[in-house]
Design a protein around this motif. Structure first.
Motif, PDB file in Angstrom:
ATOM      1  N   ALA A 155       2.628  -5.414  -7.361  1.00  0.00           N
ATOM      2  CA  ALA A 155       2.991  -4.974  -5.798  1.00  0.00           C
ATOM      3  C   ALA A 155       4.041  -5.787  -4.986  1.00  0.00           C
ATOM      4  O   ALA A 155       4.223  -6.683  -5.323  1.00  0.00           O
ATOM      5  CB  ALA A 155       1.433  -5.067  -5.351  1.00  0.00           C
ATOM      6  N   LEU A 156       4.572  -5.165  -4.136  1.00  0.00           N
ATOM      7  CA  LEU A 156       5.447  -5.612  -3.195  1.00  0.00           C
ATOM      8  C   LEU A 156       6.506  -6.342  -4.185  1.00  0.00           C
ATOM      9  O   LEU A 156       6.860  -7.492  -3.957  1.00  0.00           O
ATOM     10  CB  LEU A 156       5.010  -6.446  -2.015  1.00  0.00           C
ATOM     11  N   SER A 183       3.701  -0.695   1.158  1.00  0.00           N
ATOM     12  CA  SER A 183       3.444  -0.420  -0.117  1.00  0.00           C
ATOM     13  C   SER A 183       3.492   1.136  -0.431  1.00  0.00           C
ATOM     14  O   SER A 183       3.798   1.608  -1.370  1.00  0.00           O
ATOM     15  CB  SER A 183       2.171  -0.720  -0.760  1.00  0.00           C
ATOM     16  N   LEU A 193      -1.722 -10.549  -4.544  1.00  0.00           N
ATOM     17  CA  LEU A 193      -1.364  -9.295  -5.222  1.00  0.00           C
ATOM     18  C   LEU A 193      -1.280  -9.286  -6.747  1.00  0.00           C
ATOM     19  O   LEU A 193      -0.845 -10.189  -7.176  1.00  0.00           O
ATOM     20  CB  LEU A 193      -0.182  -8.586  -4.336  1.00  0.00           C
ATOM     21  N   ALA A 221      10.302  -5.003   0.365  1.00  0.00           N
ATOM     22  CA  ALA A 221       8.826  -4.885   0.469  1.00  0.00           C
ATOM     23  C   ALA A 221       8.289  -6.118   1.161  1.00  0.00           C
ATOM     24  O   ALA A 221       7.228  -6.103   2.163  1.00  0.00           O
ATOM     25  CB  ALA A 221       8.156  -4.376  -0.573  1.00  0.00           C
TER      26      ALA A 221
END
Length: 143
Positions: free
Chosen positions: A76-77, A32, A72, A82
């Motif tokens: 995020a990601l 991240s 998440l 990622a």
């Protein structure tokens, strides 16, 4: 951001479980780009679920297997790179912790996203913008 490591009893010792979980935490922060982030680091939490051997199954039979689930917020990601990086790192971590008692083919990972505004920390609902502000230190935090 909760990580859940689930495995059958006897697969990993207590020490191996804790070490693997700590490495999963580090992997999430690393992919991240948030290693050492004052907001994110203490909010990467989770649990280690150790189930009776007969409760981890494939094709109707008990197996040695491990599962890594990451929950998440949507932001995020968000990139395929990622996601791929976390899943590869998570698999490597669990495989190494098992020390030959588990093959990569028996390690499953998944990433589950909460919708915008459905992320809660300390009783506060965070929108994606709120989370970005908290992570970057650009918004005031309620106490």
């Amino acid at each position: 951001m909760p990580i859940t490591l689930t495995l059958p009893e006897g697969l990993l010792s207590s020490e191996e479980q804790v070490r693997a979980f700590d490495e999963l935490t580090d992997a999430l922060l690393e992919v991240s780009g948030l290693t050492g982030n004052a907001f994110m680091t203490p909010n990467v939490i989770g649990s280690i679920n150790v189930l009776p051997k007969d409760h981890v199954r494939a094709a109707g039979k008990p197996i040695a297997a491990a599962f890594v689930e990451l929950k998440l917020p949507e932001i995020a990601l968000a990139t395929p790179e990622a996601k791929k990086a976390f899943i590869e790192k998570a698999t490597d971590i669990v495989e190494k912790a098992a020390g030959g008692r588990l093959t990569r083919e028996r390690i499953w990972s998944n990433i589950v996203y909460a919708p915008d505004g459905a992320w809660g920390i300390a009783g506060r609902s965070y929108s994606n913008a709120d989370l970005i502000g908290a992570i970057t230190g650009t918004s005031a935090q309620r106490s």
